[in-house]
Design an enzyme around this catalytic site. Structure first.
Site, mmCIF file in Angstrom:
data_model
loop_
_atom_site.group_PDB
_atom_site.id
_atom_site.type_symbol
_atom_site.label_atom_id
_atom_site.label_comp_id
_atom_site.label_asym_id
_atom_site.label_seq_id
_atom_site.Cartn_x
_atom_site.Cartn_y
_atom_site.Cartn_z
ATOM 1 N N ASP A 98 1.032 -1.315 -0.361
ATOM 2 C CA ASP A 98 -0.337 -0.157 0.253
ATOM 3 C C ASP A 98 0.849 1.170 0.307
ATOM 4 O O ASP A 98 1.327 1.974 0.616
ATOM 5 C CB ASP A 98 -0.697 -0.223 1.166
ATOM 6 C CG ASP A 98 -1.317 1.013 1.539
ATOM 7 O OD1 ASP A 98 -2.293 1.809 0.380
ATOM 8 O OD2 ASP A 98 -2.317 1.261 2.351
ATOM 9 N N ASP A 100 0.688 5.221 0.766
ATOM 10 C CA ASP A 100 -0.428 6.094 0.744
ATOM 11 C C ASP A 100 0.033 7.863 0.671
ATOM 12 O O ASP A 100 1.248 7.568 1.542
ATOM 13 C CB ASP A 100 -1.095 5.361 1.820
ATOM 14 C CG ASP A 100 -3.218 6.492 1.524
ATOM 15 O OD1 ASP A 100 -2.477 7.838 2.301
ATOM 16 O OD2 ASP A 100 -3.976 5.937 1.170
ATOM 17 N N ASP A 317 3.807 1.414 3.276
ATOM 18 C CA ASP A 317 2.944 1.291 4.590
ATOM 19 C C ASP A 317 2.849 -0.225 5.049
ATOM 20 O O ASP A 317 2.820 -1.059 3.883
ATOM 21 C CB ASP A 317 1.385 1.521 4.657
ATOM 22 C CG ASP A 317 0.941 1.080 5.959
ATOM 23 O OD1 ASP A 317 1.593 1.300 7.303
ATOM 24 O OD2 ASP A 317 -0.446 1.944 6.192
#
Ligand code: SF4
Ligand SMILES: [Zn+2]
Ligand SMILES: [Zn+2]
Lengths: 410, 361
Positions: A98, A100, A317
């Site tokens: 991920d 972000d 992440d």
């Protein structure tokens, strides 16, 4: 009351979307082995531990309940619907990444992110503090916005991540799927049999590898290089050695005395490095840089390489990658904070325009009352800024503001 | 191709060896027969060596069959005794035996063992690079993520195209670790019925030896009496748990838990006891190190445990500290958690739950 209007507006729009576009919803491989979860539209409660055998059942459920967000497990289970983790029988999990905007420092966040203390009403810009600076409360509401710049920064990290996955880990593009998350970043799903059974520790190693956490330049042989031959052998087997060399080269090429002091070199070392820049770069790929600056020894070079590692790492992440029970957003489903779709990047990532390709609602216009909204782009048009006004916007733009809680349907 | 018996004798844990043994169709009761006396003796010797020296010898001088058959018999004996320390120690000593043999083998044989016993994809890359072997990423991660030394951290390894590059020494070390796991499984899977009389006597002798060799184990209670184990931060809990199981810890982790325990008031003596649960621990050296950290030797500084940041760098922090709020130091975690468990005075003993540590983690 306005909230109620917003809810029924979103509910009918989301329902219609899933009724008409069921084909856009992708189901994960071995879907009957996955756990599903949903956030309810009205109170944003997580309903999880669900399982579906077929796509029809899943779609029927979604059309019936109209959740704001849909998730599925990265893991495969014997019994994905079991109410407790321990009863599910974990069989393995895809590797997921991920990226972000939350984890990427970008200056635009200071401009467009806001927070508000729910206890005393204190407000501010940028990333929310842990505790309210005025009353010390922890109940802080974040209003995260996103713009082309932070999406671009996230894309750049994704490009770096893909390089790790392919040139270091030897994964093929068939094993990788890249998605725009529908909000502030990208997801990469890896379905590889060889990596499926890895546990938490092993996944942490992968996450640390990609973020460069704990890297020690001396272990990559660069602080004891004896010439070009050795360097070329090193580059043949160590991708990180290559990154350290490339990142170090760029850093030295662009760095100022202040930059070199910031990474911990002394004033004297920093100026010596700048004065000898040409000599250093000249000897760089010949593996002769270690002796190229008087007063700059191994410890100093280690600092240069640590900075190189910082630049070359991909900011994923790490919690997501490490968690073997993670639920991830269902591919193709709507994001409840934007009304955009989680969208597969099938062509080149560089030319992918998330604010255009992830649009789910491309028909009609909606009249809304906007309390406050910054300037933003959807598709090819730019809207706003708005402040306490009635406007008529194309559905996608209106839905975005409504989902963000910045506007009401009138 | 017929595999030589010598090879099976060297690597009795491979599936080839298992097949060979199975084909003999032996039952435990068969070992009572006089012609197997020498096998029984060798099996007992294997276990003795494990307990006494931490490594099983390779007897190239005996008939290959004795070396082959004494292995499954030793597993069965160990399993019948049902003692975790013994199981662990025996598997470790057998894997160390394998490591020593592998160190002198040709690359071809090393690769065969890695492939046949462990299912690894590996290749010999020769010394044209500075490394000798390349091992597939998935296998590397599975076996090496139990090592916490920074040298084994993936980020500090040469990695390219899905392979991790290793020196010969490193590769055989990993194979040995993999083999240890296999042997532990094989112990569990070996027959555990009632032993026939002669083997029963062997088992009794081993039990006696075991009680001499087993490190003091009341330490859990001792540590628990003074401190609240439940309040340990996750990182320290995981080190503590590993020590209780007699597992090895990387240097930084040893330093961290030693200094942590000393700082919260555990006595040097108790910390030493905890460490001597590790099968091949040398008590004198351990004591020396613990006393050094306690500030009783050398520089006379009493050390404090490393900060979270340092533990993170070494990959020892548990899940990036997500169970820890925003503490920057393991001792801070402990003090805060103590408050949650209620104040602990000198005399009042804390209320302890009976939960095993795994579940608290
Ligand atoms: S945050 Fe600190 S105390 Fe918590 S596990 Fe990590 S290192 Fe230990
Ligand atoms: Zn406040
Ligand atoms: Zn932005």
């Amino acid at each position: 009351m306005e909230r109620g209007r917003n809810l029924s507006f979103l509910r009918s729009l989301f329902r219609k979307f899933y009724e008409e576009n069921g084909a856009l919803l992708e189901t994960p491989s071995s879907m009957e082995r996955r756990e599903f979860g949903f956030l309810t539209l009205d109170r944003r409660i997580m309903v999880r531990h669900l399982s579906f055998e077929k796509k029809d059942e899943l779609l029927e459920f979604i059309v019936d309940r109209v959740p704001s967000d849909c998730y599925r497990s990265a893991a495969y289970y014997m019994d994905p619907g079991a109410p407790e983790m321990s009863g599910k029988g974990w069989l393995g999990a895809d590797l997921v990444f991920d990226i972000d905007a939350d984890h990427i420092p970008s200056p635009c966040k200071e401009e467009h992110d806001r927070w508000r203390c729910l206890d005393c009403g204190e407000e501010g810009k940028g990333t929310a503090p842990d505790l309210c600076p005025r009353c010390g409360s922890k109940r802080i509401e974040e209003r995260l916005w996103f713009c082309s710049r932070c999406l671009e920064a996230a894309k750049l990290e994704t490009v770096k991540l893909l390089d790790f996955l392919t040139s270091d880990f030897g994964l093929t593009y068939d094993e990788l799927k890249v998605y725009f998350s529908g909000h502030r970043g990208y997801h990469v799903h890896v379905e590889s049999e060889a990596l499926r059974s890895l546990g938490q520790d092993a996944r942490r190693e992968i996450a640390d590898y990609i973020t460069g956490l704990g890297i020690d330049p001396s272990m990559h042989g660069l602080l004891h290089l004896r010439g070009e031959d050795e360097l070329s052998k090193l580059l043949e087997c160590s991708s990180w050695a290559g990154r350290l060399m490339r990142g170090g080269y760029e850093f030295i090429l662009e760095g100022s005395v202040e930059d070199f002091v910031r990474i911990g070199l002394s004033k004297y070392q920093a100026s010596a490095l700048v004065e000898n820049r040409d000599v250093v770069l000249e000897s760089w790929w010949k593996g002769g840089f270690l002796k190229s600056v008087k007063g700059l020894g191994r410890r100093g070079w280690a600092k240069v390489f640590l900075e190189a590692a910082r630049r070359e790492a991909a900011l994923i992440d790490t919690v997501v990658t490490t968690d073997v029970h993670r639920l991830i957003r269902l591919e193709g489903s709507l994001h409840g904070k934007t009304g955009f779709r989680k969208t597969r990047v099938s062509g080149s990532l560089e030319s992918f325009d998330p604010l255009k390709e992830a649009i789910a609602f491309n028909r009609g216009e909606v009249r809304i009352y906007v309390e406050k909204a910054p300037e933003f782009r959807v598709g090819d048009s730019i809207y706003g800024p708005y402040s306490d006004e009635d406007v008529e916007l194309p559905t996608a733009a209106a839905v975005l503001l409504v989902c963000k809680g910045l506007a009401y349907v009138v | 191709m017929e595999v030589s018996r010598e090879k099976l004798a060297r690597y009795p844990f491979t599936s080839e060896a298992a097949e060979y043994i199975k084909a003999r169709g032996l039952f435990l009761s068969d070992f009572e027969k006089p012609e197997f006396q020498v096998v029984v003796e060798r099996a007992e010797e294997r276990i003795r060596e494990a307990l006494e020296k931490g490594v099983v010898s390779y007897r190239g001088d005996v008939v290959a069959d004795v070396e082959i058959l004494s292995f499954p018999l030793a597993l069965a004996l160990v399993n019948s005794i049902q003692d975790n320390f013994l199981k662990h120690r025996y598997a470790l000593a057998e894997s160390e035996r394998a490591r020593r043999i592998l160190a002198n083998e040709e690359p071809r044989v090393v690769l065969e063992v890695a492939r046949d016993a462990l299912g690894w994809k590996a290749r010999f890359v020769g010394s044209k690079l500075m490394y000798d072997y390349a091992l597939d990423l998935g296998s590397y991660l599975e076996v090496a993520s139990v090592f916490h030394h920074e040298r084994w951290k993936l980020v500090n390894r040469p990695v390219k195209d899905g392979y991790v590059y290793l020196t010969s020494r490193e590769f055989t070390r990993l194979i040995a670790e993999g083999i240890k796991g296999i042997i532990e499984d094989e112990i569990e899977a070996s027959p555990r019925g009632r032993l026939p009389p002669k083997l029963g006597e062997v088992a009794d002798r081993i039990r006696r030896l075991l009680s001499e060799k087993r490190p003091a184990s009341e330490v859990t209670e001792v540590v628990k009496g003074r401190v609240v184990v439940e309040a340990f931060p996750p990182c320290i809990k995981s080190f503590y748990q590993a020590l209780l199981k007699g597992e090895h810890l990387p240097h930084v982790a040893r330093f961290a838990i030693t200094s942590f325990l000393l700082n919260i008031g555990v006595e040097v003596e108790e910390v030493v006891k905890l460490f001597t649960r590790i099968p091949d621990a040398n008590e004198r050296i351990t004591r020396y190190q613990v006393e050094h950290i306690a500030g009783l030797r050398g520089s006379k500084t009493k050390y404090t445990p490393p900060k979270c940041e340092t533990l993170k760098t070494h990959g020892l922090c548990v899940e990036g500290g997500r169970f820890c709020g925003r503490v920057k130091h393991p001792l801070t975690y402990y003090r805060r958690a103590l408050r949650r468990f209620g104040r602990v005075g000198e005399r009042e003993k804390p209320e302890l739950s009976e939960e095993p540590i795994q579940e608290v983690l």
